[in-house]
Design a protein around this motif. Sequence first.
Motif, mmCIF file in Angstrom:
data_model
loop_
_atom_site.group_PDB
_atom_site.id
_atom_site.type_symbol
_atom_site.label_atom_id
_atom_site.label_comp_id
_atom_site.label_asym_id
_atom_site.label_seq_id
_atom_site.Cartn_x
_atom_site.Cartn_y
_atom_site.Cartn_z
ATOM 1 N N ALA A 182 -13.353 5.899 -9.556
ATOM 2 C CA ALA A 182 -14.660 5.382 -9.138
ATOM 3 C C ALA A 182 -15.393 4.746 -10.311
ATOM 4 N N LEU A 183 -15.310 5.374 -11.497
ATOM 5 C CA LEU A 183 -15.945 4.811 -12.684
ATOM 6 C C LEU A 183 -15.331 3.463 -13.042
ATOM 7 N N ASN A 184 -14.023 3.337 -12.878
ATOM 8 C CA ASN A 184 -13.370 2.055 -13.141
ATOM 9 C C ASN A 184 -13.910 0.961 -12.232
ATOM 10 N N MET A 185 -14.116 1.293 -10.964
ATOM 11 C CA MET A 185 -14.673 0.307 -10.043
ATOM 12 C C MET A 185 -16.096 -0.065 -10.444
ATOM 13 N N LEU A 186 -16.870 0.917 -10.876
ATOM 14 C CA LEU A 186 -18.225 0.632 -11.345
ATOM 15 C C LEU A 186 -18.181 -0.320 -12.533
ATOM 16 N N ALA A 187 -17.306 -0.046 -13.488
ATOM 17 C CA ALA A 187 -17.192 -0.909 -14.660
ATOM 18 C C ALA A 187 -16.781 -2.322 -14.264
ATOM 19 N N LEU A 188 -15.833 -2.429 -13.352
ATOM 20 C CA LEU A 188 -15.361 -3.735 -12.907
ATOM 21 C C LEU A 188 -16.475 -4.508 -12.206
ATOM 22 N N GLN A 189 -17.217 -3.837 -11.337
ATOM 23 C CA GLN A 189 -18.318 -4.502 -10.643
ATOM 24 C C GLN A 189 -19.385 -4.960 -11.620
ATOM 25 N N GLN A 190 -19.728 -4.081 -12.581
ATOM 26 C CA GLN A 190 -20.733 -4.447 -13.565
ATOM 27 C C GLN A 190 -20.265 -5.628 -14.417
ATOM 28 N N LEU B 204 -12.144 -8.758 -22.278
ATOM 29 C CA LEU B 204 -13.453 -8.553 -21.667
ATOM 30 C C LEU B 204 -13.327 -8.295 -20.166
ATOM 31 N N GLY B 205 -14.030 -7.257 -19.706
ATOM 32 C CA GLY B 205 -14.044 -6.942 -18.283
ATOM 33 C C GLY B 205 -12.808 -6.233 -17.793
#
Length: 255
Positions: free
Chosen positions: A176-184, A243-244
């Motif tokens: 879930a944190l990975n998805m948050l990072a990707l979205q951000q 990046l990202g």
Amino acid sequence: MPSRIILITGTNSGVGYAASKVIARKSSAFHVIMAGRSLDKVEAARAEIESSGDIKGSLSTIHLDVLDKISIHNAAAQIAQDFGRLDVLINNAAVGNLDPDLQTRLRINMETNFIGPALVSEAFRPLLEKSENPYAIYVSSGVGSLTRASNPDSSLYKTNSPVTKYGEGYATSKAALNMLALQQAMMNKDSMKIFAMCPGFVVSNLLRWDGDKANSGWGNAGDPMVSGETLLSILEGKRDADLGRFVHKDGVYPW
């Protein structure tokens, strides 16, 4: 004022402590704000780092409990008052709860490892936006990679250890944190440099099960100072080509 103001959550031990030491050793341009839910423990960690005698940068401490919105916003207000901006946010605070009760371990892992970083990121975004070169780093884990977990040739797919018996809560929270990072990263691609980062399997207080054996990975965990060096390489711009993405010391993990 130092040219780089860096906030790291969860700094009294493990990766957060090591990163604080590595970054403060590097340059007088760096000021590291060591954050944690126990200010006494964080202040003791800062004193220990400063006593080593090889610190070029500067350190300060702040109370920040990622489970407490009031604590988060108070910390943001204090940093705004003291520094007026933030250049690097390292969302590191995490747990590896292994409670036998499924609901308990899912709730605790998700609250600390996913919801907490989301709230911290929201609160500190205005300060990051005042930086000329802002970075936001989400300290994740390779166990949160869906690609690795679903690959029959991956060590994750084959692992069967006492930790993984109750490990789905931790792995799910990091996914879930990975998805948050990707979205951000996607939403802020023109204004902020955002990464998910795996620190590797290193000694920490992440696991509080079976005492010191769990904290050291049954003797198999590595040195968290290596993780600190990886974080330093990111904020120095050495990993900007990734990046990202979901980086680790030797390359990039698939999501």
